[in-house]
Scaffold this motif. Structure first.
Motif, mmCIF file in Angstrom:
data_model
loop_
_atom_site.group_PDB
_atom_site.id
_atom_site.type_symbol
_atom_site.label_atom_id
_atom_site.label_comp_id
_atom_site.label_asym_id
_atom_site.label_seq_id
_atom_site.Cartn_x
_atom_site.Cartn_y
_atom_site.Cartn_z
ATOM 1 N N ALA A 121 41.434 43.016 -1.230
ATOM 2 C CA ALA A 121 42.071 42.662 -2.507
ATOM 3 C C ALA A 121 42.625 43.913 -3.187
ATOM 4 N N SER A 122 41.903 45.010 -3.116
ATOM 5 C CA SER A 122 42.394 46.265 -3.696
ATOM 6 C C SER A 122 43.645 46.744 -2.961
ATOM 7 N N ALA A 123 43.671 46.591 -1.645
ATOM 8 C CA ALA A 123 44.856 46.978 -0.862
ATOM 9 C C ALA A 123 46.061 46.127 -1.268
ATOM 10 N N VAL A 124 45.846 44.840 -1.529
ATOM 11 C CA VAL A 124 46.923 43.957 -1.976
ATOM 12 C C VAL A 124 47.485 44.464 -3.308
ATOM 13 N N VAL A 125 46.588 44.780 -4.247
ATOM 14 C CA VAL A 125 47.031 45.241 -5.568
ATOM 15 C C VAL A 125 47.738 46.594 -5.449
ATOM 16 N N LEU A 126 47.181 47.511 -4.677
ATOM 17 C CA LEU A 126 47.808 48.827 -4.542
ATOM 18 C C LEU A 126 49.163 48.726 -3.849
ATOM 19 N N PRO A 151 33.956 43.125 -17.207
ATOM 20 C CA PRO A 151 35.044 42.165 -16.975
ATOM 21 C C PRO A 151 36.385 42.612 -17.563
ATOM 22 N N HIS A 152 36.369 43.671 -18.366
ATOM 23 C CA HIS A 152 37.597 44.168 -18.981
ATOM 24 C C HIS A 152 38.066 45.483 -18.347
ATOM 25 N N ALA A 153 37.525 45.816 -17.190
ATOM 26 C CA ALA A 153 37.867 47.083 -16.525
ATOM 27 C C ALA A 153 39.330 47.128 -16.094
ATOM 28 N N ILE A 154 39.915 45.980 -15.820
ATOM 29 C CA ILE A 154 41.334 45.942 -15.479
ATOM 30 C C ILE A 154 42.075 45.195 -16.583
ATOM 31 N N THR A 155 43.289 45.655 -16.851
ATOM 32 C CA THR A 155 44.108 45.032 -17.883
ATOM 33 C C THR A 155 45.094 44.095 -17.204
ATOM 34 N N MET A 156 44.666 42.864 -17.055
ATOM 35 C CA MET A 156 45.517 41.831 -16.464
ATOM 36 C C MET A 156 45.332 40.575 -17.294
ATOM 37 N N ASP A 157 46.365 39.759 -17.320
ATOM 38 C CA ASP A 157 46.184 38.507 -18.048
ATOM 39 C C ASP A 157 45.301 37.575 -17.206
ATOM 40 N N PRO A 158 44.770 36.526 -17.819
ATOM 41 C CA PRO A 158 43.834 35.650 -17.096
ATOM 42 C C PRO A 158 44.381 35.091 -15.780
ATOM 43 N N ALA A 159 45.648 34.717 -15.757
ATOM 44 C CA ALA A 159 46.213 34.164 -14.517
ATOM 45 C C ALA A 159 46.259 35.221 -13.414
ATOM 46 N N GLU A 160 46.505 36.470 -13.786
ATOM 47 C CA GLU A 160 46.521 37.546 -12.793
ATOM 48 C C GLU A 160 45.121 37.792 -12.244
ATOM 49 N N LYS A 161 44.125 37.768 -13.123
ATOM 50 C CA LYS A 161 42.746 37.934 -12.658
ATOM 51 C C LYS A 161 42.357 36.797 -11.720
ATOM 52 N N GLN A 162 42.806 35.596 -12.043
ATOM 53 C CA GLN A 162 42.511 34.446 -11.185
ATOM 54 C C GLN A 162 43.180 34.630 -9.826
#
Length: 147
Positions: free
Chosen positions: A27-32, A70-81
């Motif tokens: 998942a981290s590789a996808v985001v990076l 749970p707030h370590a990343i700044t993404m909207d709820p849909a992005e976190k999902q």
């Protein structure tokens, strides 16, 4: 009585968020990968702080996936999902999935699509795992049929 306590203990264990390191790496590789595409001016899926670096983003992802903030990343709820969806799909893949060696491999896309489709079809395993991680990762509630 003992049997009832045993089932209660098993149910409580099943509901806790248990980190899957291989799925976190995927998942981290996808985001990076998405982050690099965004930096290059291409289309992207996730939002990034304007001062974000690869190192700071990787650290934030590790901290978020730890379930401690749970707030370590700044993404909207849909992005976190969506991010959790990638994580869950990777957690369901076999250890020898091509996704764990090259996310650009077409066979990885096939494997990922298979599991993402199951997520969209409300696979009970996804629902269970999402609900177990919801509080720890600050995920939004799942609306019936919304994913």
């Amino acid at each position: 009585m003992l049997v009832a306590l045993w089932f209660a203990a098993c149910d409580a264990q099943a509901q806790s968020f248990a980190l899957n390191p291989r799925a976190v790496r995927f998942a981290s590789a996808v985001v990076l990968n998405d982050f690099h595409t965004a930096q290059a001016g291409g289309g992207y899926v996730f939002s990034y702080d304007s001062h974000e670096t690869e190192a700071s983003l990787a650290a934030k992802l590790d901290h978020w996936f730890s379930g401690k903030d749970p707030h370590a990343i700044t993404m909207d709820p849909a992005e976190k999902q969506a991010l959790f969806g990638f994580y869950w799909a990777a957690s369901m893949m076999s250890a020898n999935s091509p996704c764990f060696t090259d996310i650009a491999d077409p066979a990885c896309r096939d494997d990922l699509t298979r599991w993402m489709t199951r997520e969209m079809d409300d696979d009970p395993r996804f629902i269970r795992d999402y609900e177990a991680a919801r509080s720890a990762l600050g995920l939004p509630g799942l609306a019936p049929g919304s994913h």
